[in-house]
Design an enzyme around this catalytic site. Structure first.
Site, PDB file in Angstrom:
ATOM      1  N   LYS A   1       0.845  -1.206   0.000  1.00  9.94           N
ATOM      2  CA  LYS A   1       0.000   0.000   0.000  1.00  9.94           C
ATOM      3  C   LYS A   1       0.876   1.250   0.000  1.00  9.94           C
ATOM      4  O   LYS A   1       0.633   2.191  -0.757  1.00  9.94           O
ATOM      5  CB  LYS A   1      -0.943  -0.026   1.211  1.00  9.94           C
ATOM      6  CG  LYS A   1      -2.057  -1.056   1.051  1.00  9.94           C
ATOM      7  CD  LYS A   1      -2.856  -1.295   2.315  1.00  9.94           C
ATOM      8  CE  LYS A   1      -3.823  -2.466   2.077  1.00  9.94           C
ATOM      9  NZ  LYS A   1      -4.596  -2.849   3.260  1.00  9.94           N
TER      10      LYS A   1
ATOM     11  N   GLN B   1      -4.646  -1.549   9.455  1.00  8.62           N
ATOM     12  CA  GLN B   1      -4.556  -2.871   8.831  1.00  8.62           C
ATOM     13  C   GLN B   1      -5.177  -3.934   9.746  1.00  8.62           C
ATOM     14  O   GLN B   1      -4.831  -4.029  10.924  1.00  8.62           O
ATOM     15  CB  GLN B   1      -3.077  -3.206   8.533  1.00  8.62           C
ATOM     16  CG  GLN B   1      -2.877  -4.504   7.790  1.00  8.62           C
ATOM     17  CD  GLN B   1      -3.468  -4.485   6.374  1.00  8.62           C
ATOM     18  OE1 GLN B   1      -3.327  -3.516   5.643  1.00  8.62           O
ATOM     19  NE2 GLN B   1      -4.137  -5.559   5.999  1.00  8.62           N
TER      20      GLN B   1
ATOM     21  N   ASP C   1     -10.974   2.913   3.649  1.00 11.60           N
ATOM     22  CA  ASP C   1     -11.261   1.477   3.524  1.00 11.60           C
ATOM     23  C   ASP C   1     -12.770   1.235   3.408  1.00 11.60           C
ATOM     24  O   ASP C   1     -13.203   0.150   3.016  1.00 11.60           O
ATOM     25  CB  ASP C   1     -10.731   0.720   4.758  1.00 11.60           C
ATOM     26  CG  ASP C   1      -9.473  -0.083   4.450  1.00 11.60           C
ATOM     27  OD1 ASP C   1      -9.191  -0.321   3.256  1.00 11.60           O
ATOM     28  OD2 ASP C   1      -8.787  -0.480   5.405  1.00 11.60           O
TER      29      ASP C   1
END
Ligand code: NAD
Length: 291
Positions: A53, A97, A120
């Site tokens: 990422k 994460q 997200d």
């Protein structure tokens, strides 16, 4: 029949080019897009995802901030960092994460991220907006799948779509997006009776199960578009160590009309959509501040 391959890598490269152009335009207006990534613990797969990422950001001209914590960090420490990042106008996207160590309440962490920076798309408010077909940050993996489906030109309105898997990060938002696009959607999961009965009716079949080569050609309607979300590492047999999807590619490709490979399918699109969400967030911030 031999299926056409839907090349996620090529599509991701094309979309990342467009994202880089938008990021450069924002930077020129004094609003360089910036993504903050928090990694808690030493899960090797999570570390790889975070590295990819951050690297994706760098290539697209998006600034990234990375915060690493040991697995035993107190939740308060992470919550304080989230509050600081929420308040920082230079930060446009915040990502924690997953999975988190056991001392964390995952839902509480996701909801501590500002809705405006939830790139997200896991915050309950963004999930609610998506279910109402309102503007929202769309979870990256199912969003990437939608882009891949659009690239095939297959009509979604009126199509029979079957999603295998009902997780919050893939299956459920996938079903929502397909419903919003006008498909007739069936969600199958571990309690589904006679899975193949459902999958054989699908014009569009999305597999997000986490079981290697689980969906075989015999379960697929001839000509269907098959999207394989699964990423599994094979542990034995001649292909031990290799990655494979949830679909048995060799038998499925004989029956399907189009199919995504693993690797090189959905995976590259997931990070691409994260970058796009970060740029969208920065564009909104620039509009708010009149830049
Ligand atoms: P998950 O474990 O949260 O969910 C798996 C789902 O499969 C569950 O809803 C379960 O009910 C269903 N399932 C399990 N056994 C089944 C059976 N026998 N029949 C029908 N359904 C069954 O997993 P997830 O987070 O949704 O991820 C699914 C897969 O996608 C994994 O392989 C994961 O690594 C992969 N993934 C890939 C990306 C990407 O970027 N390509 C992103 C996220 C997840």
């Amino acid at each position: 029949m031999t299926a056409r391959i839907i090349d996620g890598k090529a599509l991701a490269e094309q979309v990342r080019g467009e994202i880089a152009t938008r990021a450069a335009a924002l930077a020129a207006r004094g609003e360089q897009p910036c993504l903050a990534v928090l990694l808690i613990g030493a899960d090797p797969a999570s570390a790889v995802y975070v590295r990819n990422k951050v690297a994706g950001c760098e290539k697209a001209g998006i600034r990234s901030l990375r915060f690493d914590y040991s697995a035993d960090v107190a939740p308060d420490v992470v919550m304080a960092k989230l509050a600081e990042l929420n308040a920082d106008p230079a930060v446009h996207g915040i990502l924690v994460q997953l999975p988190l160590p056991p001392q964390f309440d995952e839902a509480a962490v996701l909801e501590a991220i500002s809705v405006e920076k939830d790139v997200d798309g896991f915050h309950a408010e963004n999930v609610g907006r998506l279910s109402q077909n309102q503007e929202a940050f769309i979870p990256c993996t199912p969003h990437g799948v939608m882009k891949m489906l659009e690239s095939t030109g297959v009509p979604l309105a009126g199509a029979e779509a079957v999603v295998i898997g009902r997780s919050n990060i893939v299956g459920k938002p996938m079903a929502m997006l397909l419903t919003n696009a006008g498909a007739t959607v069936t969600v199958c999961h571990s309690k589904t009776r006679d899975l193949a009965f459902h999958t054989r009716r699908a014009d569009i079949l999305v597999a997000a199960v986490g079981k290697p080569r689980f969906v075989t050609g015999a379960m697929i309607k001839p000509g269907a578009v098959v999207i394989d979300v699964g990423i599994n590492r094979l542990t034995d047999g001649p292909d031990a160590g290799k990655l494979c999807g949830d679909v048995d590619f060799d038998s499925a490709a004989q029956v399907a009309g189009a199919i995504t490979p693993v690797p090189g399918g959905v995976g590259p699109m997931t990070i691409t959509m994260l970058l796009e969400n970060t740029v969208i967030s920065a564009e909104r911030a620039a509009r708010r501040s009149g830049r």
